[in-house]
Design a protein around this motif. Structure first.
Motif, PDB file in Angstrom:
ATOM      1  N   LEU A 250      35.452  53.855  -4.229  1.00 35.41           N
ATOM      2  CA  LEU A 250      36.002  53.416  -5.512  1.00 35.41           C
ATOM      3  C   LEU A 250      34.952  53.495  -6.613  1.00 35.41           C
ATOM      4  CD1 LEU A 250      38.395  50.432  -4.738  1.00 35.41           C
ATOM      5  CD2 LEU A 250      38.985  52.721  -5.555  1.00 35.41           C
ATOM      6  N   GLU A 253      34.655  57.109  -7.569  1.00 36.49           N
ATOM      7  CA  GLU A 253      35.796  57.513  -8.401  1.00 36.49           C
ATOM      8  C   GLU A 253      35.605  57.016  -9.845  1.00 36.49           C
ATOM      9  OE1 GLU A 253      39.368  55.245  -8.336  1.00 36.49           O
ATOM     10  OE2 GLU A 253      40.580  57.023  -7.894  1.00 36.49           O
ATOM     11  N   GLN A 257      35.280  59.299 -13.236  1.00 29.57           N
ATOM     12  CA  GLN A 257      36.214  59.131 -14.354  1.00 29.57           C
ATOM     13  C   GLN A 257      35.471  58.871 -15.665  1.00 29.57           C
ATOM     14  OE1 GLN A 257      40.172  57.280 -13.999  1.00 29.57           O
ATOM     15  NE2 GLN A 257      39.484  56.596 -11.994  1.00 29.57           N
TER      16      GLN A 257
ATOM     17  N   GLY B 308      44.703  59.070  -5.827  1.00 34.48           N
ATOM     18  CA  GLY B 308      43.457  59.742  -5.469  1.00 34.48           C
ATOM     19  C   GLY B 308      43.578  61.248  -5.477  1.00 34.48           C
ATOM     20  N   PRO B 322      44.588  57.376 -10.178  1.00 37.67           N
ATOM     21  CA  PRO B 322      43.490  56.671  -9.511  1.00 37.67           C
ATOM     22  C   PRO B 322      43.941  55.937  -8.252  1.00 37.67           C
ATOM     23  CG  PRO B 322      43.533  56.167 -11.858  1.00 37.67           C
ATOM     24  CD  PRO B 322      44.814  56.879 -11.529  1.00 37.67           C
ATOM     25  N   MET B 323      42.992  55.689  -7.401  1.00 39.47           N
ATOM     26  CA  MET B 323      43.249  54.890  -6.202  1.00 39.47           C
ATOM     27  C   MET B 323      43.397  53.429  -6.611  1.00 39.47           C
ATOM     28  SD  MET B 323      40.534  56.651  -3.594  1.00 39.47           S
ATOM     29  CE  MET B 323      39.122  56.522  -4.680  1.00 39.47           C
ATOM     30  N   GLY B 325      43.609  50.731  -4.082  1.00 35.64           N
ATOM     31  CA  GLY B 325      43.296  49.774  -3.018  1.00 35.64           C
ATOM     32  C   GLY B 325      41.850  49.347  -2.980  1.00 35.64           C
TER      33      GLY B 325
ATOM     34  N   VAL E 215      37.332  66.275  -6.075  1.00 35.70           N
ATOM     35  CA  VAL E 215      37.500  65.368  -7.223  1.00 35.70           C
ATOM     36  C   VAL E 215      36.394  65.594  -8.261  1.00 35.70           C
ATOM     37  CG1 VAL E 215      37.534  62.955  -7.944  1.00 35.70           C
ATOM     38  CG2 VAL E 215      38.874  63.680  -5.964  1.00 35.70           C
TER      39      VAL E 215
END
Lengths: 327, 327, 327, 327, 327, 327
Positions: A250, A253, A257, B308, B322-323, B325, E215
């Motif tokens: 996470l 990610e 972003q 994701g 976006p993820m 969890g 990604v």
């Protein structure tokens, strides 16, 4: 006369202060050196010639004095050359810092720098993701000083001392508005992306007073450098976590972003973004950037323009200034 | 099964209601007529074949029944053809209006139509210029009904019943936000321009339920027709003022600016605007239109998309969801 | 000398008539007002300075006299400034209408205005559809006077008094030719569409003598205004038919096609048409417009150009003027 | 059934003539050879399968028979495959030339070929410059036969036997009209340039019946080859004048202009012209080419299209076919 | 049959090894899970269905086995579906590493990987600037393994195992040639820039066997990531020099130039470079990249294409394969 | 002073030789003729006025003397006009050929012409296909003289005497390098295509000393003319083979490919190629052309530019000249 704004015709005598906006050493055909200066106070600018007799024998001292961004005390006489008012220096010296208030010589934002900084710092505290908060806050802290004085562009929009900070805060305000309207928007990226999108302009330009493109500005550009600042923070944070530490999925990610919001903020490849927006927040940041820069270009371009007419405002094209009076 | 959403495989029997989304009369090679229908409930859609034995002898009645936007009661059996689920009609009849609630069959905005109308009307009351207020309010009043049911586009964004109203109100909200941030902005044009920018889409599309481009939509387009609606109001108001009445200079300027906000809202000639933005408000309306339509495209495009991952959302390109969890 | 064409060098004395093509009030550095005039006769133009001693005490009278399009009687002396011939006024007064023949001062079409009007009116009588005939004829009648004096463009092509009428008639001639060649072409739209395609240029420009873009010209543009003129006629005709009267389906189709011919005549969105041609006639009108305007640009651009060479003719690029003589 | 147009459903038996439009030899998975044919008569076309038992043992003969452009006598049975009507051959043989009239099998211009040739030759006689006349007439004479049978394009417009001749004559008619309207136009280049502009399409396509791009068509293109044809004539004429003969200056200019009209007739570099129009005649030829090709595309594209609707006509986009009836 | 290349028709039985190129888990309408595999050996590929009875009860094990890049031992039967050969699995198991030689299953460069590595390392030793040498060598060393197996593109050119290394070495060869021809070229940037220009493709793609965009590949792109790798090395080196160490001016210039060569190598902003080439070496690297990628696209696209014909090779367009034989 | 390079300020007296780079006959306002000359030696250029008293009575002789490319002996005095140094002629006469060495007056390639010719001829001997060899060698032989003196462009790159030859040889060197790297490349087309790609620039420009676009250069262009030269050779060779001789299929293919390499070498239609590259060799020639012209533009553009700065080099944009010194 001691205020540049008073100079309007030939044969006026001036004794007063002026900011060196540009200084170019040239040579006459005979080979004598002279300076072409531009001296400014606020929005008023006037070209000044400094002939060789004022330079001879103190070349280094003069060169030191006549650097962009310095304030000098100057005596001179006006004349007109090809319908253009100019001045010829009779005498000049460096001004001491306590002789003048720099703020009188520079165009500045319509709101105080400190208030803008405080407002921006308030937004930063609203970032909820701890890693994002650390990255953005750390970069801001490192560059706070130039970030608060650099312009947001060399021309066109927000091209004044503090313009970068002002542009960023104006965008953050719109960003908060838009985020509030659409709950799907993740405010962390709006705040982080806007704060950093132009941050490396402090490296892209050579100075905050007479900005030009720097070597890394030309070679790399602020889009790539801002993203690189994020990468450096991530490397620093990982190093702090111990050898071979890695971001969680996470976290990774989130970093991608954030960098994406920066890299894509010009909106299209032909406008200089290596990747085009692929998240909701990236699209919004690009469009908010366009709103705030166009509003600023329009306001500056129409400032002093005639009412009820169209004025050319580069790069927007023609803009109309409405009539204000009674019919 | 009486709900279309329950149909998932071949050989299911259906008895229930469905909205006719499209109906095309075709012929078999033998020359027998048959219908290719699309029947829908909310977001669920299924193709239905109606063979000639159900049509023969009551051609007109069937044609009447199977029009786009009508609800029918239908019995049929599912089958699969080339991996695609379809239904063959066994019997069908028109549904009476009191048998069903149309709202169950149509996709609608996330907020009630009445609330949106009320909010929009509240903004209209904030227009300060009396002539602008009369023009905008009068057009809105005349077209309020279709304006509240038509979509804002046939595809991509706000393509649902009430989409035009919803898109307009969302833009007005952003318009108020932006106007508040920049005092130089004239709210009258923001409110008037946004309210009317797409208003003639009620003429550009053929219906609010299964919208396609109408003949004037193709020949003239909503940009020109919306501006023409303003012109009609001006002519009507002038006629009311007596023969040879003319607008004052300020009134005339206001009307031109309003029409300009409409005509330029696509932002560029190659995107269909005959003139490009030349006022501050015209620039802002164009950009706000882009924000709201992109946000809607993104939300609709990512609805149901995998987390994701990147999903292609026409015409925005790839978008990342976006993820959500824990790591 | 009493003819501007005779002025070729410094120190000539002039006493004669001239048309004011442009007049800009300016100020010397001392603040004294003066006028920069351009005085013309046919294609000859010369800049004229009117210093403050000729203005002082009769500012309003002078302002009235020196308006674009007025003819004055002028005495002055030539001089050269930066290799450019100019005149300084010694005396001047307004010329009475019976003192001169305006036709000597203005560039005009190669055929008489009346003959062009008559020819155009002859085409209008060939429109067979009664509604189209009424719309087109009525608009022409209302604007006949400016329509016969305005140019077809501010630069480049047909930029002279009567240029709009001349360009329209030249296009009509080609339109009749093309219609004759292809029987599928509907002449009604060719005649109506060509007659109206640029008709609102009488609103798009500020005057027929020294045309510039007007406010509605910039904000709305002639493409949209010409289509709006059609709409006003339709509204007027419907009003005459009684309350709630509506066009028949065929009438409605005809009106849409006529407006479409107007709206699409620039041929492409990026050239300013909000819709691109979708009928045979719309395609033809666009291409005929290109032929007539390019021919005119070429003829004007090569007028006086050297033979056997290439001359730059904006916006066509380089054009060759063939050799005429013997080998 | 002996006419292909009578075949409408499965299980019909056919005995009659057909033109081989295309023939591709393929293999079944087992490795058996078979032919996929398209057989045509006028505008009717049907796919035909010829299985290996009809080929085995007479491969060469069959290959000879089934070449594009040949007419065969065929017996077969219809069937449908994936909703598409097709035929399976039972027997076939080459048709003798006296068995059929080729004109029944090919789509042709709406006017007789001979009349078109005669008309074109009439225009050629109007060329006044003797050198130009010789060049153009000689090229026409050499290629008259394929020039009269080839299409003007493989798709879109004038894609039928004789299309090139028909397109050329239609353009010449418009060319004469336009030349008459504008006396500055030099008819020699209009006639010569139009006659030759597409002349080398007889080399650019592989055949007049089933045209595809030839190797020189792909590598060099008709624009360059047509210009080269002019060069060959000039070389031939010079050779006839004796060793080291040179054109006079006016002759040379004329040849360059003729080649220029050919090379520039696509109008823009991005549309395939290596040079853009630089003479009045070159501009006109380009625009006339656009008129005639668009009119033809529109007529063919709307042939059989529904009235009162928009039909997609590549590459023009949507086109409207007006309603014909009473209201 | 034990070689995939032997499978040519339905009803063949296969027992042999295959590489899993892609594996997607799907569901039948009944909800039963099944796999759509693509199994490959060299350039031969075949789709394989694995129905639920082979999955049930050992879901995890199967998922593990059927991952992209794994080799399995498979028994199955061929069939054809819509003219496409496919296989249905009867049994399968993971293959042990010693059962097969991976090189048989993958397409590879025409030269051995080790030789290419050695050649590349030889070029690296020719970098004369010590800082540049350290940066480039260090990055290469860190990523040597994936750098030697990843492709240079997911499609079009060098899309095979080792393609990135092979493309890089081919470019280096051309780079050495060009540098030799023009003494003004600085070989350090040619070697360093080429080596690193695509280096982060090892992050941009998901794997070297079945590459897709990762990604970070989508969000950041290899252009920015390769430049970031340089930045990380610089930070690392500075850290090693002690706190607050800075690069010398010449070192700084060299680093900027190296990053610039990477960032600008797509040549134009609209092709994805955030800055366009501004050094001699950056221009050359961009053009060499185009040569090597086009040559590879052409060779791959024409491999197996018919001689004497044009073949469509995306994205180059049509390409001709010359005839080889005697006349 | 007898060297133009010594003239640096007003009131210097000159007696020496100069090359007439351009000569335009003009008229004073009084109607007296005078000449505006540009006189050059190597890279030094100075404007010279020749007033009517030096022309009167010997107009033809002077015209003859003052033609572009002639060398004259000139006496004159310098002055400055608008900060620009110029000379006024006091006397002048034609220089005899034995008075001066033309090489002193012209900029030339960095390698001797003869060596370049020899190198090029060496490549020609490597063409293996006899027909290609004959075509290319014959064209080269016919135009060898102008080919060795003309520039490769009027501006930007290789715009000096011998520039065309030098550019061609530089490209051939790269062409040999690239062909060696990729065995699939056919060297015949590389050598033939490069040698001829710009060959007809000897017709496209008016002269090798003061080149401008000639009439055929504007109307036809070097791309088409170079291809036409090939066609003429083919016609000549065929004529030599006897009446109705035709090329073999392989010969024909080779000629088409050679012409294609020439026609497509600008790479894109919008850059002036009527066809885009469709062979491996055509792609390579286009890219090699870009490399050599960009390298030359960069070297010329940065010659004399400041180190450590960016200089605008048209049409490449900004280019950086690295620092050379120690830190």
């Amino acid at each position: 006369m001691d205020d540049l704004a008073q100079l309007t015709e030939a044969n006026q005598q001036f004794r007063g202060y002026g900011l060196v906006r540009s200084a170019r050493l040239a040579q006459t055909k005979k080979g004598d050196p002279f300076y072409n200066l531009t001296i400014a106070r606020g929005k008023t600018e006037i070209p000044v010639k400094v002939w060789s007799d004022h330079i001879h024998g103190r070349e280094d001292e003069v060169k030191q004095m006549l650097q962009e961004g310095k304030v000098i005390f100057l005596e001179g006489d006006t004349s007109t050359y090809q319908d253009q008012l100019q001045m010829t220096a009779r005498a000049f010296r460096a001004a001491e810092e306590d002789e003048y208030d720099i703020a009188e010589f520079l165009e500045t934002p319509p709101e105080p720098i400190e208030a803008l900084q405080e407002e921006l710092e308030g937004y930063l505290q609203q970032i909820t993701d701890p890693l994002l908060a650390e990255i953005v806050t750390s970069i801001y802290a490192k560059y706070k000083k130039p970030f608060s004085t650099y312009p947001a562009a060399t021309n066109n929009h927000h091209s004044f001392v503090g313009g970068l900070l002002y542009h960023t805060v104006c965008m953050l305000r719109l960003g908060m508005d838009v985020s509030t309207r659409y709950p799907a928007v993740n405010k962390d990226f709006i705040i982080g992306g806007i704060t950093l999108h132009d941050a490396s302009k402090v490296m892209e330009y050579t100075s905050h007073i007479a900005p030009a493109y720097s070597v890394p500005g030309e070679f790399i550009g602020h889009i790539s450098m801002s993203s690189m600042l994020v990468d450096r923070e991530v490397q620093r944070i990982l190093a702090g976590r111990g050898e071979n530490a890695k971001l969680t999925k996470l976290e990774q990610e989130a970093v991608y972003q954030l960098q994406h919001c920066i890299l894509s903020h010009h909106g299209r490849m032909e406008w200089g973004s290596p990747v085009e927006p692929k998240t909701l927040e990236a699209h919004i940041i690009h469009l908010i950037d366009m709103i705030d820069s166009r509003v600023n270009m329009a306001e500056r371009g129409l400032d002093g323009a005639p009412e009820g007419e169209f004025t050319k405002v580069f790069p927007l094209g023609k803009l109309y200034k409405p009539m204000s009076g009674d019919d």
